[in-house]
Design a protein around this motif. Structure first.
Motif, PDB file in Angstrom:
ATOM      1  N   ARG A  56      37.500  23.116  48.998  1.00  0.00           N
ATOM      2  CA  ARG A  56      39.141  24.458  48.927  1.00  0.00           C
ATOM      3  C   ARG A  56      40.109  24.278  49.560  1.00  0.00           C
ATOM      4  NH1 ARG A  56      38.126  31.264  48.934  1.00  0.00           N
ATOM      5  NH2 ARG A  56      39.977  31.213  48.016  1.00  0.00           N
ATOM      6  N   LYS A  57      39.545  23.410  50.847  1.00  0.00           N
ATOM      7  CA  LYS A  57      41.384  22.763  51.518  1.00  0.00           C
ATOM      8  C   LYS A  57      41.695  22.006  50.936  1.00  0.00           C
ATOM      9  CE  LYS A  57      39.025  24.549  55.988  1.00  0.00           C
ATOM     10  NZ  LYS A  57      38.677  24.422  57.335  1.00  0.00           N
ATOM     11  N   GLU A  58      41.006  21.170  49.982  1.00  0.00           N
ATOM     12  CA  GLU A  58      42.030  20.011  49.331  1.00  0.00           C
ATOM     13  C   GLU A  58      42.404  20.487  47.874  1.00  0.00           C
ATOM     14  OE1 GLU A  58      42.365  17.290  50.505  1.00  0.00           O
ATOM     15  OE2 GLU A  58      41.076  17.594  52.294  1.00  0.00           O
ATOM     16  N   GLY A  59      41.833  21.937  48.068  1.00  0.00           N
ATOM     17  CA  GLY A  59      42.610  22.423  46.292  1.00  0.00           C
ATOM     18  C   GLY A  59      41.694  22.055  45.443  1.00  0.00           C
ATOM     19  N   TRP A  60      40.784  21.685  45.122  1.00  0.00           N
ATOM     20  CA  TRP A  60      39.623  20.570  44.287  1.00  0.00           C
ATOM     21  C   TRP A  60      38.652  21.934  43.618  1.00  0.00           C
ATOM     22  CZ3 TRP A  60      37.684  16.821  47.694  1.00  0.00           C
ATOM     23  CH2 TRP A  60      39.010  15.720  47.796  1.00  0.00           C
ATOM     24  N   ILE A  61      39.062  23.710  44.507  1.00  0.00           N
ATOM     25  CA  ILE A  61      37.729  24.332  44.278  1.00  0.00           C
ATOM     26  C   ILE A  61      38.713  25.991  43.330  1.00  0.00           C
ATOM     27  CG2 ILE A  61      36.164  26.625  44.873  1.00  0.00           C
ATOM     28  CD1 ILE A  61      35.650  24.300  44.940  1.00  0.00           C
ATOM     29  N   ARG A  62      38.331  26.181  42.337  1.00  0.00           N
ATOM     30  CA  ARG A  62      38.257  27.341  41.621  1.00  0.00           C
ATOM     31  C   ARG A  62      37.512  28.174  42.039  1.00  0.00           C
ATOM     32  NH1 ARG A  62      42.078  27.326  36.807  1.00  0.00           N
ATOM     33  NH2 ARG A  62      42.785  25.751  38.088  1.00  0.00           N
ATOM     34  N   VAL A  63      38.667  29.821  42.076  1.00  0.00           N
ATOM     35  CA  VAL A  63      37.492  31.089  42.536  1.00  0.00           C
ATOM     36  C   VAL A  63      37.895  32.189  41.550  1.00  0.00           C
ATOM     37  CG1 VAL A  63      37.101  30.065  44.423  1.00  0.00           C
ATOM     38  CG2 VAL A  63      39.426  31.694  44.189  1.00  0.00           C
ATOM     39  N   ARG A  64      37.077  32.996  41.292  1.00  0.00           N
ATOM     40  CA  ARG A  64      37.772  33.908  40.060  1.00  0.00           C
ATOM     41  C   ARG A  64      38.229  35.392  40.920  1.00  0.00           C
ATOM     42  NH1 ARG A  64      33.749  32.506  36.859  1.00  0.00           N
ATOM     43  NH2 ARG A  64      32.953  35.313  37.335  1.00  0.00           N
ATOM     44  N   HIS A  65      38.893  36.039  41.089  1.00  0.00           N
ATOM     45  CA  HIS A  65      38.660  36.957  41.901  1.00  0.00           C
ATOM     46  C   HIS A  65      38.247  38.618  40.897  1.00  0.00           C
ATOM     47  CE1 HIS A  65      40.888  35.572  45.356  1.00  0.00           C
ATOM     48  NE2 HIS A  65      41.713  35.032  43.321  1.00  0.00           N
ATOM     49  N   GLU A  66      38.076  38.963  41.399  1.00  0.00           N
ATOM     50  CA  GLU A  66      36.455  40.052  40.694  1.00  0.00           C
ATOM     51  C   GLU A  66      36.361  40.809  41.214  1.00  0.00           C
ATOM     52  OE1 GLU A  66      33.714  38.602  38.131  1.00  0.00           O
ATOM     53  OE2 GLU A  66      34.917  37.763  37.085  1.00  0.00           O
ATOM     54  N   LEU A  67      36.871  42.024  41.271  1.00  0.00           N
ATOM     55  CA  LEU A  67      36.377  43.360  42.447  1.00  0.00           C
ATOM     56  C   LEU A  67      36.291  43.613  43.459  1.00  0.00           C
ATOM     57  CD1 LEU A  67      33.865  44.578  39.551  1.00  0.00           C
ATOM     58  CD2 LEU A  67      35.512  45.583  39.628  1.00  0.00           C
TER      59      LEU A  67
END
Length: 456
Positions: A256-267
């Motif tokens: 994630r620090k490298e910008g490789w992870i994508r997260v979805r914001h839900e609730l």
């Protein structure tokens, strides 16, 4: 063919097999014992598949307890369909040689829709209202009510979670006796998980482990006497040993620090979006399967992993082939931790944003194996009262989270998955077969089991 029971005593190793387990130690002294160099990864599903087929993960397809399906863009853990395991199984080989050969498969994994004659496996029910109802799955179907009428409900909370303990192994042992009395199988595969729990909670060097060794020794001792009286030979084996750990690493936080992870914001929570991430890891004890949706990142991801102090080695395509782990489910890279480390599935940076299932026992939804599920959150001041209140609400029909698990990987004191440096920490095979060598590779266990069962 000799009628045989194979007892899979999870976590058993030469280091533990001593005076603390007098009945099992006496049994081992009477027969032959081999130390098994475990399959990589040294995990339940991979080890069992290797023992049952004689193949490595590249052939049988069980690359760990979980994996990521690229076509569905979904991760899978602790699936149960036997169709996932390729190759002829132990009992199928024996049945081909001796038509009418029968097998009872009791809590070994990939137990649903197998060709075994009798099966019992943990399987909750999930009604449409969101409840989770503990239960078992059996083949044939009528076996479920028959065994529960005799033994009572399977103690599911004792099988996994904060209340995991000896009761589940006692029930499984009782079901093995009941199956033997009712059906006389030629082969009984019996899974006894008790040592898995406190060896991870406390670590193998904690003095309190002696109580767990004594508890499973009593269960095994009764089975040994029961089968001996019925002229059934007993083979004892284990899948892996658990070794001490003192640190963990969240690979997806590095990514994630490298910008490789994508997260979805839900609730108000964050969910890992594997299909949209450039690179991510599916953690599994001391092993992590790394998947790339951007193949151009291969060198960067590998270099990042190799710099992490908790990572012992990284397997790329060539190393995976050498390890017998080159399979489409495996992913692009596999990280292996040092002996004193393990990998968490965490990816969030703020615990307040962790998904709601992070604090629950939820083995299918998490993006990796989570041994912290064995603990109750120390921040809960009156845990017995809090858990009782949640159970009461559940019985009254109210829906809610059973969120008692901490987000505290430092609590975990034992793990497995990597190949231990000492064979004192290898799994074991104890067999009456006279030609058993003193050491084996995991894929050679299959042939030894066949030889012991064929012996006259």
């Amino acid at each position: 063919m000799r009628r045989t029971a194979i007892l899979d005593i999870v976590g058993l190793s030469p280091r533990l097999l001593d005076e603390r387990m007098p009945r099992l130690a006496a049994h081992a002294a009477r027969y032959n014992q081999a130390r098994i160099r475990p399959v990589l990864p040294a995990l339940t599903c991979s080890a069992q598949a290797t023992y049952l087929t004689g193949k490595l993960p590249e052939a049988h397809g069980i690359v760990g307890n979980g994996w990521y399906d690229r076509a569905l863009a979904e991760h899978h853990f602790w699936k149960q369909s036997n169709h996932l395991m390729s190759g002829e199984k132990l009992w199928e080989t024996l049945r081909r040689e001796s038509p009418g050969f029968t097998c009872a498969k009791l809590f070994w994994w990939y137990n649903m829709y197998s060709s075994a004659d009798w099966s019992i496996t943990p399987r909750p029910m999930y009604p449409a209202d969101g409840r989770k109802v503990f239960d078992i799955y059996t083949q044939p179907p009528e076996l479920r009510e028959q065994v529960k009428e005799k033994l009572g409900e399977f103690p599911f909370p004792a099988f996994w979670g904060p209340r995991a303990g000896i009761a589940s192994s006692q029930w499984i042992a009782a079901s093995a006796k009941w199956i033997e009395q009712q059906h006389l199988p030629d082969l009984s595969l019996v899974y006894l998980p008790h040592l898995d729990y406190n060896l991870q909670r406390l670590g193998p060097n904690d003095p309190a482990i002696a109580q767990d060794l004594a508890a499973i020794d009593a269960v095994v001792g009764e089975l040994l006497e029961f089968y001996a009286a019925r002229e059934v030979q007993v083979i004892v084996l284990s899948e892996y040993a658990i070794t001490p750990v003192r640190r963990s690493l969240a690979l997806n936080r590095l990514f994630r620090k490298e910008g490789w992870i994508r997260v979805r914001h839900e609730l108000g929570r964050e969910l890992l979006d594997c299909g949209a991430s450039r690179a991510f890891a599916i953690a599994d004890h001391q092993i992590a399967h790394v998947y790339l949706n951007d193949n151009g990142l291969m060198a960067e991801v590998r270099a990042l992993l190799e710099k992490a102090p908790e990572v012992a080695c990284v397997l790329g395509p060539e190393e995976l082939r050498d390890a017998g782990l080159a399979h489409p489910r495996t992913g692009d890279l596999v990280a292996v931790s040092h002996a004193d480390a393990w990998f968490t599935w965490y990816y969030w940076e703020d615990d307040a944003r962790a998904p709601d299932f992070a604090r629950c026992v939820d083995i299918h939804r998490k993006y990796g194996y989570d041994p912290v599920e064995l603990f109750v959150d120390p921040a809960i001041r009156f845990p017995t009262l809090a858990i009782g209140a949640k159970l009461l609400r559940k019985k009254l029909g109210f829906r809610g989270l059973f969120d008692v698990v901490p987000l505290a990987p430092h609590l975990v004191r034992g793990s497995h998955g990597a190949i231990p440096s000492s064979d004192d920490d290898f799994p074991v095979l104890i067999s009456p077969h006279a030609a058993l060598p003193s050491s084996l590779r995991a894929n050679e266990v299959h042939g030894q089991l066949l030889a012991a069962i064929r012996a006259t």
